[in-house]
Design a protein around this motif. Structure first.
Motif, PDB file in Angstrom:
ATOM      1  N   PRO A  99       0.521   8.830  -5.743  1.00 60.03           N
ATOM      2  CA  PRO A  99       1.496   7.834  -6.196  1.00 60.03           C
ATOM      3  C   PRO A  99       1.637   6.728  -5.155  1.00 60.03           C
ATOM      4  CG  PRO A  99       2.389  10.051  -6.396  1.00 60.03           C
ATOM      5  CD  PRO A  99       1.097  10.186  -5.694  1.00 60.03           C
ATOM      6  N   GLY A 100       1.647   5.491  -5.622  1.00 59.97           N
ATOM      7  CA  GLY A 100       1.870   4.369  -4.712  1.00 59.97           C
ATOM      8  C   GLY A 100       0.628   3.820  -4.051  1.00 59.97           C
ATOM      9  N   VAL A 101      -0.534   4.416  -4.324  1.00 62.87           N
ATOM     10  CA  VAL A 101      -1.743   3.937  -3.656  1.00 62.87           C
ATOM     11  C   VAL A 101      -2.198   2.603  -4.248  1.00 62.87           C
ATOM     12  CG1 VAL A 101      -3.341   5.236  -5.120  1.00 62.87           C
ATOM     13  CG2 VAL A 101      -4.027   4.626  -2.822  1.00 62.87           C
ATOM     14  N   GLY A 102      -1.847   2.365  -5.511  1.00 58.62           N
ATOM     15  CA  GLY A 102      -2.178   1.080  -6.121  1.00 58.62           C
ATOM     16  C   GLY A 102      -3.037   1.186  -7.365  1.00 58.62           C
ATOM     17  N   LYS A 103      -2.968   2.315  -8.057  1.00 61.25           N
ATOM     18  CA  LYS A 103      -3.786   2.504  -9.263  1.00 61.25           C
ATOM     19  C   LYS A 103      -3.384   1.511 -10.346  1.00 61.25           C
ATOM     20  CE  LYS A 103      -2.429   6.762  -9.695  1.00 61.25           C
ATOM     21  NZ  LYS A 103      -1.583   6.857  -8.497  1.00 61.25           N
ATOM     22  N   SER A 104      -2.080   1.412 -10.573  1.00 67.23           N
ATOM     23  CA  SER A 104      -1.621   0.512 -11.632  1.00 67.23           C
ATOM     24  C   SER A 104      -1.948  -0.931 -11.283  1.00 67.23           C
ATOM     25  CB  SER A 104      -0.117   0.669 -11.845  1.00 67.23           C
ATOM     26  OG  SER A 104       0.197   2.019 -12.073  1.00 67.23           O
ATOM     27  N   THR A 105      -1.815  -1.263 -10.008  1.00 65.39           N
ATOM     28  CA  THR A 105      -2.127  -2.621  -9.563  1.00 65.39           C
ATOM     29  C   THR A 105      -3.598  -2.930  -9.804  1.00 65.39           C
ATOM     30  OG1 THR A 105      -0.470  -2.340  -7.834  1.00 65.39           O
ATOM     31  CG2 THR A 105      -1.989  -4.186  -7.597  1.00 65.39           C
ATOM     32  N   LEU A 106      -4.464  -2.016  -9.359  1.00 69.06           N
ATOM     33  CA  LEU A 106      -5.903  -2.220  -9.525  1.00 69.06           C
ATOM     34  C   LEU A 106      -6.255  -2.377 -10.999  1.00 69.06           C
ATOM     35  CD1 LEU A 106      -8.803  -2.194  -8.317  1.00 69.06           C
ATOM     36  CD2 LEU A 106      -8.844   0.260  -8.769  1.00 69.06           C
ATOM     37  N   MET A 268      -4.765  -4.141   0.302  1.00 69.82           N
ATOM     38  CA  MET A 268      -3.529  -4.401  -0.437  1.00 69.82           C
ATOM     39  C   MET A 268      -2.771  -5.541   0.233  1.00 69.82           C
ATOM     40  SD  MET A 268      -1.596  -3.599  -2.997  1.00 69.82           S
ATOM     41  CE  MET A 268      -1.492  -1.960  -3.711  1.00 69.82           C
ATOM     42  N   ALA A 269      -2.560  -6.606  -0.500  1.00 66.45           N
ATOM     43  CA  ALA A 269      -1.840  -7.750   0.059  1.00 66.45           C
ATOM     44  C   ALA A 269      -0.610  -8.010  -0.799  1.00 66.45           C
ATOM     45  CB  ALA A 269      -2.747  -8.965   0.074  1.00 66.45           C
ATOM     46  N   GLY A 270       0.121  -9.028  -0.468  1.00 63.61           N
ATOM     47  CA  GLY A 270       1.338  -9.339  -1.207  1.00 63.61           C
ATOM     48  C   GLY A 270       1.062  -9.720  -2.648  1.00 63.61           C
ATOM     49  N   ASP A 271      -0.140 -10.206  -2.915  1.00 62.68           N
ATOM     50  CA  ASP A 271      -0.470 -10.601  -4.285  1.00 62.68           C
ATOM     51  C   ASP A 271      -1.560  -9.719  -4.876  1.00 62.68           C
ATOM     52  OD1 ASP A 271      -2.372 -11.451  -2.587  1.00 62.68           O
ATOM     53  OD2 ASP A 271      -2.563 -13.482  -3.399  1.00 62.68           O
ATOM     54  N   GLY A 272      -1.483  -8.426  -4.569  1.00 64.26           N
ATOM     55  CA  GLY A 272      -2.389  -7.481  -5.194  1.00 64.26           C
ATOM     56  C   GLY A 272      -3.541  -7.067  -4.295  1.00 64.26           C
ATOM     57  N   LEU A 273      -4.558  -6.457  -4.917  1.00 67.77           N
ATOM     58  CA  LEU A 273      -5.687  -5.926  -4.160  1.00 67.77           C
ATOM     59  C   LEU A 273      -6.775  -6.977  -4.009  1.00 67.77           C
ATOM     60  CD1 LEU A 273      -5.577  -2.520  -5.945  1.00 67.77           C
ATOM     61  CD2 LEU A 273      -5.489  -2.759  -3.472  1.00 67.77           C
TER      62      LEU A 273
HETATM   63  P1  TYD Z   1       1.109   0.846  -7.771  1.00 65.95           P
HETATM   64  O1  TYD Z   1      -0.043   0.117  -8.361  1.00 65.95           O
HETATM   65  O2  TYD Z   1       2.377   0.877  -8.543  1.00 65.95           O
HETATM   66  O3  TYD Z   1       0.693   2.328  -7.384  1.00 65.95           O
HETATM   67  P2  TYD Z   1       0.343   3.585  -8.335  1.00 65.95           P
HETATM   68  O4  TYD Z   1       0.186   3.093  -9.725  1.00 65.95           O
HETATM   69  O5  TYD Z   1      -0.922   4.159  -7.742  1.00 65.95           O
HETATM   70  O6  TYD Z   1       1.464   4.551  -8.172  1.00 65.95           O
HETATM   71  O7  TYD Z   1       1.326   0.214  -6.319  1.00 65.95           O
HETATM   72  C1  TYD Z   1       2.476   0.458  -5.650  1.00 65.95           C
HETATM   73  C2  TYD Z   1       2.446  -0.031  -4.215  1.00 65.95           C
HETATM   74  O8  TYD Z   1       1.641  -1.173  -3.978  1.00 65.95           O
HETATM   75  C3  TYD Z   1       3.836  -0.394  -3.850  1.00 65.95           C
HETATM   76  O9  TYD Z   1       4.190   0.380  -2.726  1.00 65.95           O
HETATM   77  C4  TYD Z   1       3.824  -1.835  -3.556  1.00 65.95           C
HETATM   78  C5  TYD Z   1       2.401  -2.152  -3.302  1.00 65.95           C
HETATM   79  N1  TYD Z   1       2.012  -3.492  -3.774  1.00 65.95           N
HETATM   80  C6  TYD Z   1       1.682  -4.473  -2.856  1.00 65.95           C
HETATM   81  O10 TYD Z   1       1.697  -4.285  -1.648  1.00 65.95           O
HETATM   82  N2  TYD Z   1       1.284  -5.714  -3.324  1.00 65.95           N
HETATM   83  C7  TYD Z   1       1.240  -5.992  -4.652  1.00 65.95           C
HETATM   84  O11 TYD Z   1       0.884  -7.116  -5.036  1.00 65.95           O
HETATM   85  C8  TYD Z   1       1.625  -4.979  -5.574  1.00 65.95           C
HETATM   86  C9  TYD Z   1       1.612  -5.230  -7.065  1.00 65.95           C
HETATM   87  C10 TYD Z   1       1.985  -3.746  -5.102  1.00 65.95           C
END
Ligand code: TYD
Ligand code: MG
Length: 452
Positions: A99-106, A268-273
């Motif tokens: 959780p939180g690694v960035g799956k949804s973001t990616l 991971m940056a402020g505007d995504g991966l």
């Molecule tokens: P998320 O994609 O929600 O993770 P998952 O689906 O794997 O649980 O990502 C969550 C983390 O990523 C959260 O701690 C904030 C960070 N994040 C950034 O640093 N920059 C971004 O642009 C975004 C969207 C998230």
């Protein structure tokens, strides 16, 4: 009394038993074995399939022609590479990660990339409401992409929608939130996850839709619940991060349509991966002053050469049984290497604590890293820095011999590209790219480490 047809399934690892037990023999977890209802019916019945009579198979030949559908590119080079060069229509991919690694973001970025390329993409989330996803899309700057967004957890609704809409790709975030009303089990249980994954994979195969499933990973690194899902899909990828670091590695552990162990590297940056096109820069610590205990390993991850620094610290121990700690490498492999250095090269690490670290948080599985690890260990033991412009690779046998490894040419080429001027490599690695010192046995390595 249990009926003969009843089966008991471990909700943690999916092991099947004939009777209930308090502890799963397979994974060692307590209280995870539950009765699996047998009234689910045959596969296919979940989505309303009808009983059909048996048909005779038409055998064909291996040489027959198949028109190959072109792979769909997401426009994200690191992701496309990790998949083996784009997504294959009709294939199913499982992406696991903590959780939180960035799956949804990616995956939101991937969905956006695919839709911008003209494909119709559905993003179905069982964890977040559309408003939350919209917020993230805004942050990523992809809110204008024509992605079909929905929030749903009912398998029946999802399949009905997909059959009507016929998207080119569908992303399910996550498989653990789905449930089928045809089963009495709760969402997230092995029974539910397995049945839902099976139905979705069946849909992908029959329709040619690309299916991307998100799976949560438990603390011990397994995709939670069913290992069985890993067998159903065409590719399994893990999205990994090192604690406290911003970069992420997407690693293919199984891929029917590409090389396993291929990696994609992101930051991971402020505007995504963001894509990291040259990961070697990330795993080399730089720094001009040469310190003892550091060696640069020329490795291969999948099909891509990656240079990474291996660091060792050997220091006198005050403990009766000195400490051995490894980060990023196999602990058993370190023990073996220390034993071989002791037996074949006469180096005594016995009264020292030994720490080994792979810089940047990369995990190395290649045996080719043996020689680089040994070089770092020797360098720290002798307190003599290795030259910073050399790379090291080679497999060490129990006999102390240094074995050749695959893709020598690619390793040397990458080293040259990144400005290294020489290499210590197994005999026969001469290639003309850069100067190679050959190591036939550990004795050659020890000599080199003392006097490089
Ligand atoms: P998320 O994609 O929600 O993770 P998952 O689906 O794997 O649980 O990502 C969550 C983390 O990523 C959260 O701690 C904030 C960070 N994040 C950034 O640093 N920059 C971004 O642009 C975004 C969207 C998230
Ligand atoms: Mg998520």
């Amino acid at each position: 009394m249990a009926k003969h047809s009843d089966t008991y399934v471990c909700q943690s690892c999916g092991a099947v038993y004939g009777k209930w037990a308090g502890r799963c023999e397979a994974c060692g977890e307590w209280n995870t074995i539950e009765l699996e209802a047998s009234e689910a019916g045959p596969p296919g019945s979940l989505s309303g399939g009808t009983k059909s009579k048996a048909n005779k198979l038409d055998f064909t030949t291996l040489s027959g022609s198949t028109k190959e559908a072109p792979r769909l590119l997401t426009g994200n080079n690191e992701f496309d590479r990790a998949c083996g060069g784009g997504l294959v229509p009709g294939s199913a991919i499982l992406i696991g990660g903590e959780p939180g690694v960035g799956k949804s973001t990616l995956l939101l970025q991937i969905a956006s990339g695919l839709s911008k390329g003209g494909a119709s993409v559905a993003y179905i989330s069982g964890e977040e409401a559309p408003a939350q996803i919209r917020l993230r899309a805004k942050r990523l700057g992809v809110e204008q992409s024509p992605v079909h967004l929905a929030s749903a957890t009912s398998l029946r609704d999802i399949l009905a929608t997909l059959k009507a809409e016929k998207p080119d790709a569908v992303i399910i975030d996550s498989i653990q939130t789905l449930w089928s009303d045809a089963l009495p089990a709760a969402p997230g249980t092995v029974t539910q996850v397995r049945a839902c994954a099976q139905e979705l994979v069946r849909f992908a195969k029959s329709s040619g839709c690309i299916l991307i499933l998100v799976g949560h990973v438990t603390k011990d690194g397994q995709i939670a619940g069913p290992r069985v899902v890993e067998h159903m899909v065409d590719a399994v990828m893990y999205f990994e991060s090192e604690q406290g670091r911003d970069f992420r590695i997407l690693r293919a552990v199984k891929n029917r349509f590409g090389a396993a162990h291929e990696i994609g590297v992101f930051e991971m940056a402020g505007d995504g991966l963001r894509e990291v096109a040259n990961p070697s820069e990330l795993f080399l610590t730089g720094g001009d002053a040469a310190v003892s205990g550091a060696a640069v390993f020329a490795g291969i991850e999948g099909t891509r050469p990656v240079l990474v620094e291996i660091q060792a610290l050997v220091s006198p121990s005050s403990l009766a049984s000195p400490r051995r700690a490894v980060v990023g490498w196999d602990g058993a492999r370190l023990s073996m290497l220390l034993a071989v250095l002791d037996a074949r090269a006469g180096l005594d690490f016995g009264r020292n604590d030994v720490f080994l670290n792979v810089a940047g948080g990369l995990r190395i599985a290649e045996p080719a890293a043996d020689l680089a690890a040994a070089a770092a260990l020797c360098s720290s033991l002798f307190d003599s820095p290795l030259p910073r412009d050399r790379v090291v690779f080679g497999e060490v046998a129990l006999s102390g011999a240094v074995r050749p490894v695959n893709q020598t040419e690619a390793r040397l080429k990458e080293a040259k590209k990144l400005g290294f001027s020489g290499a210590l490599a197994p005999a026969g690695a001469q290639s003309g790219t850069i100067k190679v010192a050959e190591a036939e046995t550990l004795a050659d390595l020890v000599r080199w480490a003392r006097n490089p």
